[in-house]
Design a protein around this motif. Sequence first.
Motif, short mmCIF file in Angstrom:
data_model
loop_
_atom_site.label_atom_id
_atom_site.label_comp_id
_atom_site.label_asym_id
_atom_site.label_seq_id
_atom_site.Cartn_x
_atom_site.Cartn_y
_atom_site.Cartn_z
N ASN A 1 63.51 18.54 20.35
CA ASN A 1 63.81 17.68 21.49
C ASN A 1 64.87 16.66 21.08
OD1 ASN A 1 62.07 18.53 23.67
ND2 ASN A 1 60.38 17.96 22.35
N ARG B 1 67.11 13.40 22.18
CA ARG B 1 67.12 12.29 23.14
C ARG B 1 68.40 11.46 22.94
NH1 ARG B 1 61.88 8.99 23.75
NH2 ARG B 1 62.48 9.16 25.94
N ASP C 1 68.47 9.09 27.98
CA ASP C 1 67.04 9.44 27.94
C ASP C 1 66.15 8.27 27.54
OD1 ASP C 1 67.68 12.21 28.45
OD2 ASP C 1 68.33 12.35 26.36
#
Length: 367
Positions: free
Chosen positions: A177, A179, A184
Motif C-alpha cells: 500500500n 500513501r 492520502d
Amino acid sequence: MGTILIDKLLHTVVKRKASDLHIAVGQPPVLRLDGHMKRLETKVLDATDTMSLMKSIAPERSQKELQEKGSADFGFAFGDLARFRVSVFKQKGFVGMVLRQIPNKLLNFEDLGTPAVLKDLIMRPRGLVLVTGPTGSGKTTTLAAAIDFLNDTLAHHIITIEDPIEFNHPHKKCTVNQREIGVDVPTFAEAIRRALRQDPDIILVGEMRDLETIEAAITAAETGHIVFGTLHTTGAQGTVNRIIDVFPTTQQEQIRTQLSTSILGILSQSLLPKIGGGRVAAYEMLVVTPGIANLIRENKTFRITSAIQTGQKQGMQLLDDHMFKLWKTGLVEKREVLFRANNPEDLAARIAKAERGVFEDESDKPT
C-alpha cells in the motif's frame, strides 16, 4: 501548444537518459545529463510558455497550491515510458518547473552495486535502516530496489509513505500500500502513527525531516517493524548526530538509547559521473554492532568512522574508501571523488601516494 511541447520535451528526457528537466523563463529548456546542465537548442521560453507547460501536467490541486503557497510538488506517469516527480514554483513572479525522471524499470541491488550486507539487514524482523545522501544521490532508487527485493522474497504487508509517490510497486508476494502526502494522508508523522494500526511488517518513510516524523519512525522500529527512512545527510556519523540534534537537549539521552537499540544500519551514498558517460554510486555502510550501539548510547559518535574502518568483516565500508576504489579502477575522475569525499585532504594524500606507487595497505595495490 503546451501539451505538444511537454510531450516532445519528455520524450527527449527519456531518450537522452537525463535525470532532470528544468523549465524557466528567459532560457530554453535545460537537461541535467550525468550531473551536468545542458541547454536544449530550442526557443527561449517566455512567461506564456512556462505557464502553459505547467498547466498541461499539473493537477488542479497543485495549481491551486502554487497560487496559494508559491510552489507545489506532484508526481505523474508519462505513459509507459517513465514517471516524473515535479516541483513547480514561482520565481520573479513567473512559473518555473523542475521535473525529475523516475525510470519505470526498477533496478536491483546487483545493478546498483549496493554493499552485500544491506540485503541481510532488510530481512531482519524489526529495526530502522536509513539511506542517506544529498538530493539526487539515488536514495529513492536504492529504497525502491529494497522494496522490490522484499516484494519478491517475503509474504509481508508493506506500507510506503511518500511525497510524492515515485516508483509504483505492484502486489507480488507482498501486499503493498502506497500513501501519498497531501493526497492520502496529511503528514509523514500522522501516516506512520496510522500505519501502526494497519498491520504492517515493513514501513517506508520517504523523508524523515522533522522531530515528529523521526520520533514516530523510531517508535515503529522498536515495536516490531522494519522501517526504512531517508535523510539528506552525508556519512553514517553525521546521520546519527543529525537525528539526535533534532531533539531538545532534555530528550537527547533518551533518544540515544532508543536509537542504539532500534537502528540496524545506515547506507550513505553519493552519485558520481562515470568516465565515458553514465553515473556510478559510491556507498558508505554502517552495520550497527553491539559495540557501535554503545558508541551511540554513550554519545561517542565521533568514533563511528574508525569503527566502520575496522568493521570490514561485518560488511562495513567508508565512503572515501569506496571512492578511492572507483578512482583506482578508472571509473571516475580524481576531481570528482575529491569533490564529494567526506575527508578530501586524506583522500587526496592517499591518491597522490598511489600515483607515486606507494600504497597504504595491501587492498590499495593494483591487482
